[in-house]
Motif scaffolding. Structure first.
Motif, PDB file in Angstrom:
ATOM      1  N   GLU A 190      69.843  51.149  67.238  1.00 21.13           N
ATOM      2  CA  GLU A 190      68.659  50.759  66.454  1.00 21.13           C
ATOM      3  C   GLU A 190      68.959  49.412  65.799  1.00 21.13           C
ATOM      4  O   GLU A 190      69.982  49.237  65.144  1.00 21.13           O
ATOM      5  N   PRO A 191      68.073  48.442  65.982  1.00 21.17           N
ATOM      6  CA  PRO A 191      68.347  47.125  65.386  1.00 21.17           C
ATOM      7  C   PRO A 191      68.362  47.174  63.854  1.00 21.17           C
ATOM      8  O   PRO A 191      67.582  47.892  63.240  1.00 21.17           O
ATOM      9  N   VAL A 192      69.275  46.429  63.297  1.00 22.28           N
ATOM     10  CA  VAL A 192      69.392  46.324  61.841  1.00 22.28           C
ATOM     11  C   VAL A 192      68.818  44.972  61.436  1.00 22.28           C
ATOM     12  O   VAL A 192      69.212  43.945  61.989  1.00 22.28           O
ATOM     13  N   PRO A 193      67.877  44.965  60.507  1.00 21.27           N
ATOM     14  CA  PRO A 193      67.317  43.675  60.058  1.00 21.27           C
ATOM     15  C   PRO A 193      68.416  42.829  59.391  1.00 21.27           C
ATOM     16  O   PRO A 193      68.824  43.113  58.274  1.00 21.27           O
ATOM     17  N   GLN A 194      68.912  41.849  60.109  1.00 22.06           N
ATOM     18  CA  GLN A 194      70.028  41.040  59.624  1.00 22.06           C
ATOM     19  C   GLN A 194      69.699  40.294  58.329  1.00 22.06           C
ATOM     20  O   GLN A 194      70.563  40.127  57.479  1.00 22.06           O
ATOM     21  N   GLU A 195      68.459  39.884  58.173  1.00 26.49           N
ATOM     22  CA  GLU A 195      68.086  39.155  56.957  1.00 26.49           C
ATOM     23  C   GLU A 195      68.236  40.062  55.731  1.00 26.49           C
ATOM     24  O   GLU A 195      68.749  39.640  54.698  1.00 26.49           O
ATOM     25  N   ALA A 196      67.769  41.303  55.858  1.00 25.16           N
ATOM     26  CA  ALA A 196      67.864  42.250  54.738  1.00 25.16           C
ATOM     27  C   ALA A 196      69.322  42.570  54.427  1.00 25.16           C
ATOM     28  O   ALA A 196      69.712  42.643  53.261  1.00 25.16           O
ATOM     29  N   LEU A 197      70.125  42.746  55.468  1.00 25.75           N
ATOM     30  CA  LEU A 197      71.542  43.026  55.262  1.00 25.75           C
ATOM     31  C   LEU A 197      72.231  41.838  54.597  1.00 25.75           C
ATOM     32  O   LEU A 197      72.998  42.006  53.646  1.00 25.75           O
ATOM     33  N   GLN A 198      71.947  40.640  55.064  1.00 28.18           N
ATOM     34  CA  GLN A 198      72.562  39.449  54.474  1.00 28.18           C
ATOM     35  C   GLN A 198      72.142  39.283  53.020  1.00 28.18           C
ATOM     36  O   GLN A 198      72.947  38.938  52.168  1.00 28.18           O
ATOM     37  N   GLU A 199      70.884  39.555  52.724  1.00 28.21           N
ATOM     38  CA  GLU A 199      70.397  39.459  51.350  1.00 28.21           C
ATOM     39  C   GLU A 199      71.137  40.454  50.451  1.00 28.21           C
ATOM     40  O   GLU A 199      71.539  40.129  49.336  1.00 28.21           O
ATOM     41  N   GLU A 200      71.339  41.665  50.953  1.00 34.40           N
ATOM     42  CA  GLU A 200      72.066  42.680  50.191  1.00 34.40           C
ATOM     43  C   GLU A 200      73.513  42.253  49.965  1.00 34.40           C
ATOM     44  O   GLU A 200      74.058  42.385  48.877  1.00 34.40           O
ATOM     45  N   LEU A 201      74.143  41.711  50.992  1.00 31.05           N
ATOM     46  CA  LEU A 201      75.521  41.237  50.853  1.00 31.05           C
ATOM     47  C   LEU A 201      75.599  40.089  49.848  1.00 31.05           C
ATOM     48  O   LEU A 201      76.516  40.023  49.042  1.00 31.05           O
ATOM     49  N   ASN A 202      74.629  39.187  49.890  1.00 35.14           N
ATOM     50  CA  ASN A 202      74.612  38.067  48.949  1.00 35.14           C
ATOM     51  C   ASN A 202      74.417  38.544  47.517  1.00 35.14           C
ATOM     52  O   ASN A 202      74.972  37.975  46.588  1.00 35.14           O
ATOM     53  N   THR A 203      73.629  39.599  47.348  1.00 36.99           N
ATOM     54  CA  THR A 203      73.370  40.141  46.020  1.00 36.99           C
ATOM     55  C   THR A 203      74.653  40.625  45.359  1.00 36.99           C
ATOM     56  O   THR A 203      74.853  40.461  44.169  1.00 36.99           O
ATOM     57  N   HIS A 204      75.537  41.202  46.164  1.00 37.65           N
ATOM     58  CA  HIS A 204      76.762  41.776  45.617  1.00 37.65           C
ATOM     59  C   HIS A 204      77.981  40.866  45.764  1.00 37.65           C
ATOM     60  O   HIS A 204      79.070  41.235  45.367  1.00 37.65           O
ATOM     61  N   SER A 205      77.776  39.697  46.317  1.00 34.41           N
ATOM     62  CA  SER A 205      78.887  38.763  46.490  1.00 34.41           C
ATOM     63  C   SER A 205      79.187  38.075  45.170  1.00 34.41           C
ATOM     64  O   SER A 205      78.296  37.726  44.409  1.00 34.41           O
ATOM     65  N   ARG A 206      80.439  37.882  44.931  1.00 35.64           N
ATOM     66  CA  ARG A 206      80.844  37.199  43.699  1.00 35.64           C
ATOM     67  C   ARG A 206      80.638  35.703  43.805  1.00 35.64           C
ATOM     68  O   ARG A 206      80.522  35.019  42.817  1.00 35.64           O
TER      69      ARG A 206
END
Length: 131
Positions: free
Chosen positions: A73-89
């Motif tokens: 199942e494709p994962v929306p890469q934009e949403a995943l990247q946004e989530e990673l950016n949110t928690h990145s220091r």
């Protein structure tokens, strides 16, 4: 072990050492195992592998398989990247006092190194020896 390290540490202010304890993933894992969960019921992901575009797809597919979802199942890469950016220091300027504390915490004879060795032993994989 942690409280011995805190007591012996002369470079880390108490308010930092209170937070550093949470980085010992082995202690958290040992607690879950102690209350009856097994390693087979858990899936572990290194955040570095999730953040790396070269390994992200395989990491997400493995997590999907673990949860019983379709790994294709494709994962929306934009949403995943946004989530990673949110928690990145991100890049932050840290004081020399903070740098000394972290160096003490992560040195080969430091507290975090011992924790990571326990984690690698629990999981049977040296990839968890990151400090």
């Amino acid at each position: 072990e942690y409280f011995e390290w805190v007591h012996e540490s002369e470079v880390c202010p108490r308010y930092w050492t209170n937070n550093l304890h949470s980085f010992c993933y082995a202690e958290h894992l040992e607690e879950w195992l102690r209350v009856g969960y097994s390693l087979e019921q858990m899936h572990f992901v290194k955040s570095e592998e999730l953040k790396d575009m070269a390994t992200r797809e395989a990491v997400v597919a493995a997590a999907a398989r673990f949860m019983g979802a379709d790994p294709n199942e494709p994962v929306p890469q934009e949403a995943l990247q946004e989530e990673l950016n949110t928690h990145s220091r991100g890049e932050k300027t840290v004081s020399s006092e903070h740098q000394q504390c972290m160096a003490s915490f992560t040195k080969p004879s430091g507290y975090l190194s011992a924790c990571n060795h326990r984690l690698a032993e629990l999981l049977g994989d040296d990839k968890w020896l990151w400090a």
